[in-house]
Motif scaffolding. Sequence first.
Motif, PDB file in Angstrom:
ATOM      1  N   ASP A 117       1.848  -0.119 -14.285  1.00 34.12           N
ATOM      2  CA  ASP A 117       0.623  -0.042 -15.068  1.00 34.12           C
ATOM      3  C   ASP A 117       1.046  -0.815 -16.297  1.00 34.12           C
ATOM      4  O   ASP A 117       0.484  -0.062 -17.503  1.00 34.12           O
ATOM      5  CB  ASP A 117      -0.147   1.089 -15.115  1.00 34.12           C
TER       6      ASP A 117
ATOM      7  N   HIS B 111      -5.794  -8.735 -10.454  1.00 35.03           N
ATOM      8  CA  HIS B 111      -5.961  -7.363 -10.440  1.00 35.03           C
ATOM      9  C   HIS B 111      -7.338  -6.988 -10.133  1.00 35.03           C
ATOM     10  O   HIS B 111      -7.758  -6.306  -9.168  1.00 35.03           O
ATOM     11  CB  HIS B 111      -5.284  -6.470 -11.419  1.00 35.03           C
TER      12      HIS B 111
ATOM     13  N   ARG C 133      -0.283   7.338  -0.699  1.00 34.53           N
ATOM     14  CA  ARG C 133      -1.455   7.661  -1.126  1.00 34.53           C
ATOM     15  C   ARG C 133      -2.760   6.833  -0.933  1.00 34.53           C
ATOM     16  O   ARG C 133      -3.520   7.012  -1.851  1.00 34.53           O
ATOM     17  CB  ARG C 133      -1.095   7.995  -2.621  1.00 34.53           C
TER      18      ARG C 133
ATOM     19  N   GLU D 271      -2.901   3.946  -2.290  1.00 36.01           N
ATOM     20  CA  GLU D 271      -3.178   2.879  -3.323  1.00 36.01           C
ATOM     21  C   GLU D 271      -2.576   1.467  -3.099  1.00 36.01           C
ATOM     22  O   GLU D 271      -1.632   1.495  -2.428  1.00 36.01           O
ATOM     23  CB  GLU D 271      -2.356   3.474  -4.637  1.00 36.01           C
TER      24      GLU D 271
ATOM     25  N   GLU E 265       0.842  -1.299   0.032  1.00 33.09           N
ATOM     26  CA  GLU E 265       0.076   0.176  -0.010  1.00 33.09           C
ATOM     27  C   GLU E 265       0.738   1.329  -0.082  1.00 33.09           C
ATOM     28  O   GLU E 265       1.757   1.427   0.789  1.00 33.09           O
ATOM     29  CB  GLU E 265      -0.837   0.099   1.160  1.00 33.09           C
TER      30      GLU E 265
ATOM     31  N   TRP F 138      -0.948  -1.847  -4.481  1.00 31.42           N
ATOM     32  CA  TRP F 138       0.045  -2.160  -5.753  1.00 31.42           C
ATOM     33  C   TRP F 138       0.127  -3.522  -5.568  1.00 31.42           C
ATOM     34  O   TRP F 138       0.513  -4.242  -4.566  1.00 31.42           O
ATOM     35  CB  TRP F 138       1.493  -1.387  -5.638  1.00 31.42           C
TER      36      TRP F 138
ATOM     37  N   LYS G 164     -10.065   1.029  -2.430  1.00 33.80           N
ATOM     38  CA  LYS G 164      -8.742   1.687  -2.985  1.00 33.80           C
ATOM     39  C   LYS G 164      -8.542   1.454  -4.279  1.00 33.80           C
ATOM     40  O   LYS G 164      -8.836   0.398  -4.833  1.00 33.80           O
ATOM     41  CB  LYS G 164      -7.630   1.500  -2.117  1.00 33.80           C
ATOM     42  N   PRO G 165      -7.956   2.435  -4.952  1.00 31.89           N
ATOM     43  CA  PRO G 165      -7.365   2.114  -6.515  1.00 31.89           C
ATOM     44  C   PRO G 165      -6.229   1.094  -6.376  1.00 31.89           C
ATOM     45  O   PRO G 165      -5.527   1.129  -5.362  1.00 31.89           O
ATOM     46  CB  PRO G 165      -6.718   3.613  -6.797  1.00 31.89           C
ATOM     47  N   VAL G 166      -6.272   0.062  -7.363  1.00 31.90           N
ATOM     48  CA  VAL G 166      -5.277  -1.089  -7.173  1.00 31.90           C
ATOM     49  C   VAL G 166      -4.480  -0.887  -8.526  1.00 31.90           C
ATOM     50  O   VAL G 166      -5.098  -0.616  -9.820  1.00 31.90           O
ATOM     51  CB  VAL G 166      -5.981  -2.437  -7.281  1.00 31.90           C
ATOM     52  N   ARG G 167      -3.240  -0.749  -8.434  1.00 30.55           N
ATOM     53  CA  ARG G 167      -2.188  -0.738  -9.312  1.00 30.55           C
ATOM     54  C   ARG G 167      -1.510  -1.985  -9.525  1.00 30.55           C
ATOM     55  O   ARG G 167      -1.283  -2.913  -8.745  1.00 30.55           O
ATOM     56  CB  ARG G 167      -1.242   0.222  -9.257  1.00 30.55           C
TER      57      ARG G 167
ATOM     58  N   THR H  76     -11.497  -4.141  -2.281  1.00 24.38           N
ATOM     59  CA  THR H  76     -11.089  -2.913  -1.543  1.00 24.38           C
ATOM     60  C   THR H  76     -11.745  -1.669  -2.431  1.00 24.38           C
ATOM     61  O   THR H  76     -11.747  -1.756  -3.670  1.00 24.38           O
ATOM     62  CB  THR H  76      -9.715  -2.950  -1.615  1.00 24.38           C
TER      63      THR H  76
ATOM     64  N   GLN I 293      -9.172  -5.701  -6.587  1.00 26.58           N
ATOM     65  CA  GLN I 293      -9.880  -4.364  -6.761  1.00 26.58           C
ATOM     66  C   GLN I 293     -11.332  -4.722  -6.254  1.00 26.58           C
ATOM     67  O   GLN I 293     -11.712  -3.836  -5.769  1.00 26.58           O
ATOM     68  CB  GLN I 293     -10.238  -4.152  -8.311  1.00 26.58           C
TER      69      GLN I 293
END
Length: 123
Positions: free
Chosen positions: A122, A93, A60, A62, A57, A64, A102-105, A100, A97
């Motif tokens: 990405d 991914h 920010r 996110e 994490e 990862w 939260k954004p996932v990268r 959560t 996603q």
Amino acid sequence: MPIVRPSQALKSTSLYKAQARGEWAENRVAEHFQRKSFRILKSRWRTTYAEIDLLVESPRQEIWILEVKTLSTFDFLDVRVSRKQKERLKRAHLFVQSKTPKPVRLALVFVDKKGQVLVIEDF
């Protein structure tokens, strides 16, 4: 003839050496991201879609997904991960996603034999 313990026999196999090299690389990557204030959430997490080497994490907030690869040089990076493996990671991914808000990268992280880390985000 000396008695060989299974663990000693195992240590001489290429599979053991590959696993040890993979763990070493994952540790270098974990250290790299921790220096950047990322928090390690999981390592070697097996989902139904793929094994995620590291889940971290960012500061920010996110999430990862990190796929770690060892290599001797940073040449030919585009062929280091098969299309099939990329597809599995993309499904993982989507799975993460779904768990959560939260954004996932997703990132490929390469580690050379000197321990240098290269992150491709990405992909």
